[in-house]
Each structure stands twice: as C-alpha cells, then as structure tokens.
Design a protein around this motif. Structure first.
Motif, PDB file in Angstrom:
ATOM      1  N   GLN A 108       0.844  -1.188   0.000  1.00  0.00           N
ATOM      2  CA  GLN A 108       0.000   0.000   0.000  1.00  0.00           C
ATOM      3  C   GLN A 108       0.878   1.236   0.000  1.00  0.00           C
ATOM      4  N   VAL A 109       0.572   2.178  -0.888  1.00  0.00           N
ATOM      5  CA  VAL A 109       1.324   3.420  -0.999  1.00  0.00           C
ATOM      6  C   VAL A 109       0.825   4.405   0.053  1.00  0.00           C
ATOM      7  N   ASP A 110       1.773   5.049   0.729  1.00  0.00           N
ATOM      8  CA  ASP A 110       1.421   6.091   1.687  1.00  0.00           C
ATOM      9  C   ASP A 110       0.883   7.288   0.900  1.00  0.00           C
ATOM     10  N   PRO A 111      -0.368   7.666   1.093  1.00  0.00           N
ATOM     11  CA  PRO A 111      -0.930   8.759   0.283  1.00  0.00           C
ATOM     12  C   PRO A 111      -0.279  10.108   0.545  1.00  0.00           C
ATOM     13  N   ALA A 112       0.334  10.291   1.698  1.00  0.00           N
ATOM     14  CA  ALA A 112       0.946  11.583   2.014  1.00  0.00           C
ATOM     15  C   ALA A 112       2.300  11.740   1.337  1.00  0.00           C
ATOM     16  N   THR A 113       3.115  10.672   1.338  1.00  0.00           N
ATOM     17  CA  THR A 113       4.468  10.770   0.775  1.00  0.00           C
ATOM     18  C   THR A 113       4.615  10.092  -0.578  1.00  0.00           C
ATOM     19  N   ARG A 114       3.589   9.346  -1.005  1.00  0.00           N
ATOM     20  CA  ARG A 114       3.639   8.599  -2.271  1.00  0.00           C
ATOM     21  C   ARG A 114       4.827   7.640  -2.295  1.00  0.00           C
ATOM     22  N   THR A 115       5.035   6.960  -1.187  1.00  0.00           N
ATOM     23  CA  THR A 115       6.122   5.979  -1.090  1.00  0.00           C
ATOM     24  C   THR A 115       5.583   4.677  -0.529  1.00  0.00           C
ATOM     25  N   LEU A 116       6.347   3.600  -0.777  1.00  0.00           N
ATOM     26  CA  LEU A 116       6.083   2.313  -0.159  1.00  0.00           C
ATOM     27  C   LEU A 116       7.175   2.042   0.857  1.00  0.00           C
ATOM     28  N   THR A 117       6.837   1.286   1.892  1.00  0.00           N
ATOM     29  CA  THR A 117       7.801   0.976   2.948  1.00  0.00           C
ATOM     30  C   THR A 117       8.450  -0.368   2.665  1.00  0.00           C
ATOM     31  N   ALA A 118       9.779  -0.349   2.584  1.00  0.00           N
ATOM     32  CA  ALA A 118      10.564  -1.583   2.468  1.00  0.00           C
ATOM     33  C   ALA A 118      11.235  -1.828   3.810  1.00  0.00           C
ATOM     34  N   ARG A 119      10.982  -2.994   4.416  1.00  0.00           N
ATOM     35  CA  ARG A 119      11.568  -3.310   5.718  1.00  0.00           C
ATOM     36  C   ARG A 119      12.900  -4.011   5.518  1.00  0.00           C
ATOM     37  N   VAL A 120      13.925  -3.430   6.120  1.00  0.00           N
ATOM     38  CA  VAL A 120      15.282  -3.989   6.047  1.00  0.00           C
ATOM     39  C   VAL A 120      15.663  -4.457   7.441  1.00  0.00           C
ATOM     40  N   ALA A 121      15.951  -5.740   7.607  1.00  0.00           N
ATOM     41  CA  ALA A 121      16.340  -6.299   8.904  1.00  0.00           C
ATOM     42  C   ALA A 121      17.821  -6.028   9.140  1.00  0.00           C
ATOM     43  N   LEU A 122      18.136  -5.467  10.328  1.00  0.00           N
ATOM     44  CA  LEU A 122      19.513  -5.118  10.676  1.00  0.00           C
ATOM     45  C   LEU A 122      19.883  -5.738  12.016  1.00  0.00           C
ATOM     46  N   ALA A 123      21.125  -6.199  12.120  1.00  0.00           N
ATOM     47  CA  ALA A 123      21.660  -6.640  13.407  1.00  0.00           C
ATOM     48  C   ALA A 123      22.205  -5.421  14.145  1.00  0.00           C
TER      49      ALA A 123
END
Length: 453
Positions: free
Chosen positions: A334-349
């Motif tokens: 789902q695209v954020d209507p305010a920023t027109r971006t999608l969230t990509a989750r990056v797992a970090l140690a």
C-alpha cells in the motif's frame, strides 16, 4: 626693445642676464667659444677668427643655456633578474627533513589470533546497481512486549525507569492483589474435594468388587472425582498463568511479583507507586533491540526495481562512519498517500548496540542491472577492508611472510558490502578484512614514536 648698431638690447643698458650668479659664463668646451649673458647685448661667439659674430635672439640663447646646464638625461640602471637567492625561503627550512612514515606492520601470531586477522583476495567483479532511499529505525514487533498488570490490586513498588535494560524474568513491580487469596483458596478447596472424591471412588470400587456397592454408585463416584479433578486443574492453570505455582496453594500471600517476559529496553513506563491497577493496565513496554528494522521509503518509480531478499546497506545520520548491512524482508503493498512511497523493511543486526529507535538515515539497496552496465568489471574489495590513514582511504595488504603493507587506494563505485578500487591494488593481492583496526593502531603508534624521536 631698441636695436643699437650690431647689439640686441633687452630693454636696459645695465642689466645682465645671468644663470644664478652675476659673473657666470657658460663654456662650450674650448676657451675660444663663450656665450656671455652679462652685458647689455647678448653675444654668442663661435670661434676665434670669425670676423663677423653670429647673433641669436634672447629666447634662443635662454633655451640653449637651460639645455646645457641640465646635461644629458641619466640612463636608468637595468633591473637584475630575480634569482634563486631572491625567492622566499620555505617554512621550516632550517629543520631536518622528516622521514616517510612506516608502511609495514608485523604482528606476533598471538596478537594476530586475538585480533581475529582475516583476509580476502582482490578480484574483478561486476558491482550490482543500487538505489538510495531514506528511512528510520523501528522496533521489530516480534521482539517487543507490552507488559500488563495481570491482576487487580495496588502497586507497592516499581523497580524500573524508562530506558533501563532488563533481562528475562527480572522483577518489574510488586502488586498487592487481594484476589490472589481467593484464587489460592479456590485451588486449595478444589484440590481437597478432588482428593476426597478419588478416595471415595477407591472405596466404592473395593465394595463393588465384593458386590457390596451398586454400579450406579460407582459411576457417580467416578464422575464426581473426574469433575473435581478438572476443576482443581483449571484453578492451578489460572495461577500458573499469573506466574504463580500451585505448590503453595494454601499460602496466604497476596503480593504478586510482575516480571519481564523478554530481554530488552524499557521504552515506556505506564504506572507509579501506589496506583490502583486492573489486569489490563499497561505497566511497561519493552523492546528487544538485538535486531531492528530500517523502514525505507521507496518512491513509486523505484518500486519495480526493489525485490525481497535484495542486499541493503544502511548509514545513519548519528553514525556517518558506520555501515549496517542487511536485506529487504518485506515490501509494503500500500502506498502512503501523504508521501507517495512504499515501505521496504530492512532487517539489521544491532552491532555494538548502536541502533536507537527513530534514528534517521539512508539505505543503499541493490537492484537488477540496467542496460548500461559496464563491460569490464572493476577490482572489488570488501568494504570492511577500507580504512582511513591521514584522511586518505587505504587498505592493508598481507604478504606471504605475514607482513602487512599499507596501500593508499583510489575508490570508485560501491555496492552493499563492496567497493571498487580504481588505483593502488593488483588483482590477486590479499587485503585484510577483519582486524584492520588493530593494524591501524600499531601503524599509527609507530608513526607517533618516530615523531617523538
């Protein structure tokens, strides 16, 4: 002005024209050539035997006298060309020249083992293309916990503050809960009744074996014993759900000890001492930060390039010299209507416990190569091999005799975990990828020692 005979009079018969003194003659170089300006007539004689002298006007004689008195114009002296002696002396010219800093390091086998020295070969490799996105650090919900009071009562003590690190089973708060007495009493009562039912069942089974009890009585006793046993077990499970054992069911203790279910950091404290609570009251929120998420904001025109599983490298504004490597584990639908971006989750140690919730930064995410990929792959080394010596990028090259030599390098393009080297290395050389800090410390220590000498 009147003319008398052959003389030119300047208006007076007794006034002499002089050049500063009453009796100064201007000589032209010979005794017979005089020009006198001291009589009533200006007379210029050009020789000794000329019968008729040449007479000039007073203006011409005055001009000639001035020219002869001034003499020839002086010739300017030539300006000498600047030579080496005229150049300014360099700074510290009187000091001896400094020797070049050392470039080789040798460590004992024990130090190499303790430092965890590891190396990798320099090889040619096509770097993956990347995109850069921004984002922030967030908690992994699977590593978080919201701790509720679990019982109704009054808080006697709270043993934590926001920001504290807690361990599994650590005491968070103590609650005086009168309801615990009722739960323990119910359990004790049910356990006693279940024991009596089992005893009665055993007696009836013995009588039925001698035909002294009916089957109806035996069946009723069996049902009663089973029911009371189930109720006692349920009461025990209720106490276990609160973290209380059923072994001391007859105890009259009504103080409940609330403990941490996970290890992590307290991010929220919701109660104070003396506060009345119900089972649903949130006492604390705990976040485990051994791993965290970087929520990258991917713009629409990059969505088709980002893939789940793609390598990523994160640089946070708080630690510009630190790089955290991870991978994309999810791409939102789902695209954020305010920023027109999608969230990509990056797992970090959470290396060295540096990650903090909300830290802002940028991520470099690997994407499939485009049509303009370079034909010849460059020399590539792991990013962990790169260090800085005197504000210049450098690597340590390991030789066959276990000497380590410092090589200054020129860096090119980069990808997650890798960087291209344009100058300073040859293919096949082995660069140190682990223990670089130890080698750098030894090298700089030797440099400072030489400077002091």
């Amino acid at each position: 002005m009147s003319r008398r005979g052959s003389h030119l009079s300047l208006g007076t018969s007794a006034r002499d024209l002089s050049l500063g003194t009453p009796a100064r003659d201007l000589s032209l170089g010979t005794p017979a050539r005089d020009m006198s300006l001291g009589t009533s007539a200006v007379h210029l004689s050009l020789g000794t035997s000329a019968p008729s002298p040449v007479r000039l006007s007073a203006g011409t004689c005055w001009l000639a006298a001035l020219l002869l008195a001034c003499g020839p114009a002086p010739t300017p002296a030539p300006t000498p060309a600047p030579g080496p002696a005229d150049e300014p002396a360099p700074e510290h010219a009187d000091e001896p020249a400094h020797e070049a800093p050392p470039r080789r390091v040798r460590l004992s086998p024990e130090v190499m083992r303790d430092a965890g020295i590891a190396d990798a070969p320099v090889r040619r490799e096509a770097l993956t293309e990347t995109i850069q996105v921004i984002g922030e650090i967030a908690a992994d919900p699977d590593r978080s916990a919201q701790v509720a009071a679990r019982v109704a009562g009054t808080l006697e003590a709270v043993h934590f503050l926001e920001g504290d690190a807690v361990k599994v089973g650590q005491l968070l708060a103590t609650i005086r809960a009168p309801g615990l007495g009722s739960l323990r009493a119910d359990l004790a009562s049910l356990q006693a009744r279940a024991a009596a039912a089992r005893s009665n069942l055993g007696r009836l089974e013995a009588l039925a074996g001698r035909n002294m009890a009916s089957q109806q009585e035996l069946s009723t006793a069996r049902a009663e014993a089973a029911a009371l046993g189930a109720e006692a077990s349920a009461a025990g499970q209720r106490l276990k759900a609160l973290g209380l054992g059923s072994g001391n069911a007859s105890s009259g203790n009504v103080v409940f000890s609330l403990r941490s279910p996970i290890a992590g950091l307290i991010t929220h404290r919701g109660v104070n001492r003396g506060q009345a609570v119900v089972p649903e009251t949130t006492v604390a929120e705990i976040v485990g930060l051994d791993e965290a998420w970087f929520l990258a904001r991917v713009f629409e025109h990059h969505v088709g390039q980002v893939q789940v599983g793609a390598a990523a490298e994160v640089v946070l504004n708080a630690y510009p010299d630190q790089r955290f490597t991870g991978a994309v584990i999810n791409l939102a639908h789902q695209v954020d209507p305010a920023t027109r971006t999608l969230t990509a989750r990056v797992a970090l140690a959470n290396r060295d416990d540096l990650l903090r919730l909300g830290l802002f930064g940028s991520a470099t995410i690997a994407v499939p190569p485009g049509p303009l990929a370079p034909a010849a792959p460059p020399l590539v080394v792991p990013r962990s091999a790169i260090t800085e010596i005197h504000e210049r990028p450098a690597v340590f090259v390991r030789h066959a005799d276990d000497d380590f030599e410092l090589h200054e390098v020129v860096l090119g393009a980069s990808a997650p975990g890798k960087v291209a080297v344009l100058h300073g290395l040859r293919e096949g050389e082995r660069v140190v990828t682990s223990g670089v800090f130890t080698l750098k410390s030894v090298l700089l220590k030797a440099t400072f020692a030489e400077d002091e000498e």
